[in-house]
Each structure stands twice: as structure tokens, then as C-alpha cells.
Motif scaffolding. Structure first.
Motif, PDB file in Angstrom:
ATOM      1  N   LEU A 161     -16.245 -34.410  20.080  1.00 33.69           N
ATOM      2  CA  LEU A 161     -16.200 -35.807  20.506  1.00 33.69           C
ATOM      3  C   LEU A 161     -17.248 -36.639  19.776  1.00 33.69           C
ATOM      4  N   GLN A 162     -18.408 -36.014  19.514  1.00 34.20           N
ATOM      5  CA  GLN A 162     -19.447 -36.738  18.793  1.00 34.20           C
ATOM      6  C   GLN A 162     -18.973 -37.095  17.382  1.00 34.20           C
ATOM      7  N   ARG A 163     -18.293 -36.144  16.733  1.00 38.67           N
ATOM      8  CA  ARG A 163     -17.786 -36.431  15.385  1.00 38.67           C
ATOM      9  C   ARG A 163     -16.703 -37.517  15.429  1.00 38.67           C
ATOM     10  N   ALA A 197     -22.210 -34.884  30.252  1.00 37.42           N
ATOM     11  CA  ALA A 197     -22.540 -34.717  31.668  1.00 37.42           C
ATOM     12  C   ALA A 197     -22.041 -33.369  32.187  1.00 37.42           C
ATOM     13  N   ARG A 198     -20.846 -32.978  31.692  1.00 38.51           N
ATOM     14  CA  ARG A 198     -20.309 -31.681  32.134  1.00 38.51           C
ATOM     15  C   ARG A 198     -21.183 -30.535  31.627  1.00 38.51           C
ATOM     16  N   VAL A 199     -21.660 -30.639  30.380  1.00 36.55           N
ATOM     17  CA  VAL A 199     -22.567 -29.600  29.856  1.00 36.55           C
ATOM     18  C   VAL A 199     -23.830 -29.511  30.714  1.00 36.55           C
ATOM     19  N   GLU A 212     -15.532 -40.499  26.764  1.00 37.50           N
ATOM     20  CA  GLU A 212     -15.237 -39.068  26.791  1.00 37.50           C
ATOM     21  C   GLU A 212     -16.453 -38.242  26.347  1.00 37.50           C
ATOM     22  N   LEU A 213     -17.196 -38.780  25.361  1.00 37.11           N
ATOM     23  CA  LEU A 213     -18.406 -38.073  24.910  1.00 37.11           C
ATOM     24  C   LEU A 213     -19.450 -38.004  26.017  1.00 37.11           C
ATOM     25  N   ASP A 214     -19.662 -39.103  26.717  1.00 33.45           N
ATOM     26  CA  ASP A 214     -20.649 -39.100  27.819  1.00 33.45           C
ATOM     27  C   ASP A 214     -20.225 -38.149  28.929  1.00 33.45           C
TER      28      ASP A 214
END
Length: 344
Positions: free
Chosen positions: A128-130, A161-163, A155-157
């Protein structure tokens, strides 16, 4: 002539009397004697170790017994119940350890699952970061719309948060593993306590059977069936079939001639016509009165000098037969003659 015979007879009598006096004086100097002596033997008390009511008595007074013979039975029902309770507690402890083992396996697996989930989530964050970086650059070139960039940002945030949440859950799982491991150690300690309780219950149950500690003759019986006995109570005494010895009490004025290793002639009043041989093996370091419960104290009041006696131990020689040793009873009176010409 008759007068000469009388003179010769008188001379012979005087000579014999002199010889007798000389022999007597020689013997008196060779021996130290006393009739203040007794046969001695160890007498062991037979005690009970647990309390309870006597169920059965299996010995009579002065009976000869063998080591391990049953002398007394105590009602063992309470101790049998206590043993079953201890065994049940041990089963509970084993079950608790099994539950802890299963729980530890479960929480360990959970921690492993969280590791895999975190790895998956981190890969998603990287993707997602890429994507976000790529669309952000496209937006700068007017090749994308702000809505798409915002969508990837959201989606990245959410992935980050899930990590973070998975990592906290993993830490909680690891804490659970540590906690369950500690509880498993407690379960092991509980098993040890339960096993000790079972061993103690078995030991107490075995104590309800009182046995003879050695071969010998029992003494007086002062108990009856149905009587309540307490721990430490003496039910009888046992005189073991061990070798007896003599304790002779000599006057203190005789002790200068007595040494260990000197040979002894022993006559026992209860065994007339028999003479035994022995050896001085030990000399007491105190007078007999000093061993009494209340030693004499002459520090106050009128003083009367009384000749003291010293206990001397005399062991029979190896020639003492088993039959003679059995016939001797502790406390029998003896006459002792010590040959003071020998010894150390």
C-alpha cells in the motif's frame, strides 16, 4: 618324746598358718573385689507413632518375639480415608498439570499465529505504501485524482493500524505464555505437595501396625484393647537378644589399682556353680551419685564424708555361650574379682 611331737605339731601349724597368711596377703593384693555389681543390658521402649484406639494386641508379657513380629494393631480406618483423600488430591494435581500443558500449547500456537499475521500485514503495508507513493506522484503530474490518492492513504493507515494491533495482541499472547508457564510450575509444585501428602498418609497408615524392632523379649503390658493411645506412648519394653555385660561399682579407694584390659572373674548369684571370665573395658569418669537425677550437693549444711563408688564396665569374653547369655537377666547381682596385675 611326746613333748617333742607336740612341739613339732605346733611348729607345723604355725608354719601352715604363716603360709596361709602370706598367700592371703598376696591374693588380697592381686585382686580387687566387689559384690556391688549387676548384669546390664539395653532395654528399648516400644512406642506408638500415631494416635488411635487399639484394635488388637498380639503379644503377652515376657514373650519372645522376632524382629518384624506384629505387637499391636491400631484402628486404621481414619488413616485409610486420609490416604484416599491424598490420592484424590494427587489425581487433581495431575489433571491440573495436564490442563496447564494444553493451555500452554494453545497460547503458544496463538503467539505463532500472530507472528504470521503480522508478517502478512507488514507486507500489505509495504504494498500500500508503494501504491500510495506512486499515485501521489501521478497526482502531482495531474495523471490521477485526489479521490484515488485519498483512498490509498486511508487503506495504508488502516493497514498500519492493523499491524500495530496485531503486535499488541502478540505481546498479550506472549504474556499469556509466560503466565501459563508460571502456572504450570505451580501445578508441578502442587503435584509434589500432593505426592508428599500421599507418602505421609501411607506412612501414618503403616504406623497403625506396631512391630518388634529387634529379636528379644517384651516386658510388661500396660494397655488393653479399645484403649486410646497417643503418639510417643510406650506400650511395652523390649529386651533385645544382644550380648549382656556387667557394671561393677568399686569403692573409690580401689580405683587406683583398676585399669582397662584387666581380666575379671565373674560369679552370678542366680547361676551358682558357674564362673565366667570377662575384661574391664571402660571406667566411668564420674561417681554413681553424679549420674542420679538429683546429685548430692554438700555445699550447705553439715558435711558427712561418704565413700563414693565408681561404675566399671566389664564385658564377657567370647567364650560366653548363647544359652548362658539368655539365662542371665538384666539386674542380676554378681560378685566380681579383678586381677589388678594386668591391664593397660
Amino acid at each position: 618324746m611326746k613333748k617333742n611331737l607336740i612341739v613339732k605339731a605346733a611348729a607345723i601349724c604355725l608354719l601352715l598358718a604363716g603360709i596361709i597368711v602370706i598367700v592371703t596377703m598376696f591374693c588380697d593384693h592381686r585382686y580387687e573385689q566387689t559384690d556391688d555389681a549387676q548384669v546390664e543390658q539395653y532395654i528399648s521402649p516400644v512406642n506408638v507413632k500415631v494416635s488411635g484406639y487399639i484394635r488388637e494386641i498380639r503379644f503377652t508379657e515376657h514373650q519372645h518375639v522376632r524382629k518384624g513380629d506384629t505387637l499391636l494393631l491400631i484402628d486404621d480406618r481414619e488413616y485409610a480415608i486420609a490416604l484416599r483423600q491424598a490420592e484424590a488430591s494427587l489425581m487433581d494435581a495431575h489433571s491440573g498439570r495436564k490442563v496447564m500443558s494444553n493451555t500452554l500449547h494453545t497460547v503458544s500456537n496463538s503467539a505463532t499465529v500472530y507472528d504470521a499475521s503480522i508478517e502478512e500485514a507488514e507486507l500489505r503495508v509495504e504494498k500500500l505504501q508503494r501504491d500510495y507513493d506512486r499515485y501521489a506522484k501521478l497526482l502531482e503530474k495531474k495523471a490521477s485524482t485526489p479521490v484515488i490518492v485519498e483512498q490509498y492513504k486511508t487503506e495504508l493507515d488502516m493497514a498500519k493500524a492493523r499491524v500495530s494491533a496485531l503486535r499488541r495482541q502478540r505481546e498479550a499472547a506472549r504474556s499469556s505464555v509466560s503466565e501459563v508457564s508460571q502456572r504450570q510450575e505451580n501445578a508441578e509444585a502442587a503435584i509434589l505437595r500432593a505426592e508428599a501428602a500421599v507418602n505421609m498418609a501411607q506412612l501414618n497408615l503403616s504406623y497403625t501396625v506396631v512391630t518388634a524392632p529387634a529379636d528379644g523379649c517384651v516386658g510388661r503390658r500396660t494397655i488393653e484393647e479399645g484403649q486410646l493411645v497417643s503418639p510417643g506412648q510406650t506400650i511395652t519394653t523390649l529386651i533385645p537378644d544382644t550380648r549382656k555385660w556387667i557394671v561393677a561399682n568399686f569403692k573409690e579407694t580401689q580405683m587406683s589399682h583398676i585399669r582397662t584390659g584387666q581380666t575379671v572373674e565373674i560369679s552370678i548369684d542366680a547361676l551358682p556353680g558357674k564362673q565366667f571370665c570377662g575384661t574391664v573395658t571402660a571406667i566411668s569418669a564420674a561417681t554413681g551419685s553424679k549420674y542420679s537425677m538429683v546429685p548430692t550437693d554438700n555445699s550447705a549444711g553439715n558435711f558427712v564424708k561418704i565413700q563414693q563408688r565408681i561404675p566399671v564396665r566389664i564385658d564377657f569374653d567370647d567364650g560366653l555361650s548363647t544359652e548362658d547369655n539368655r539365662r542371665m537377666a538384666a539386674g542380676m547381682m554378681c560378685e566380681i574379682k579383678v586381677d589388678v596385675t594386668g591391664g593397660e
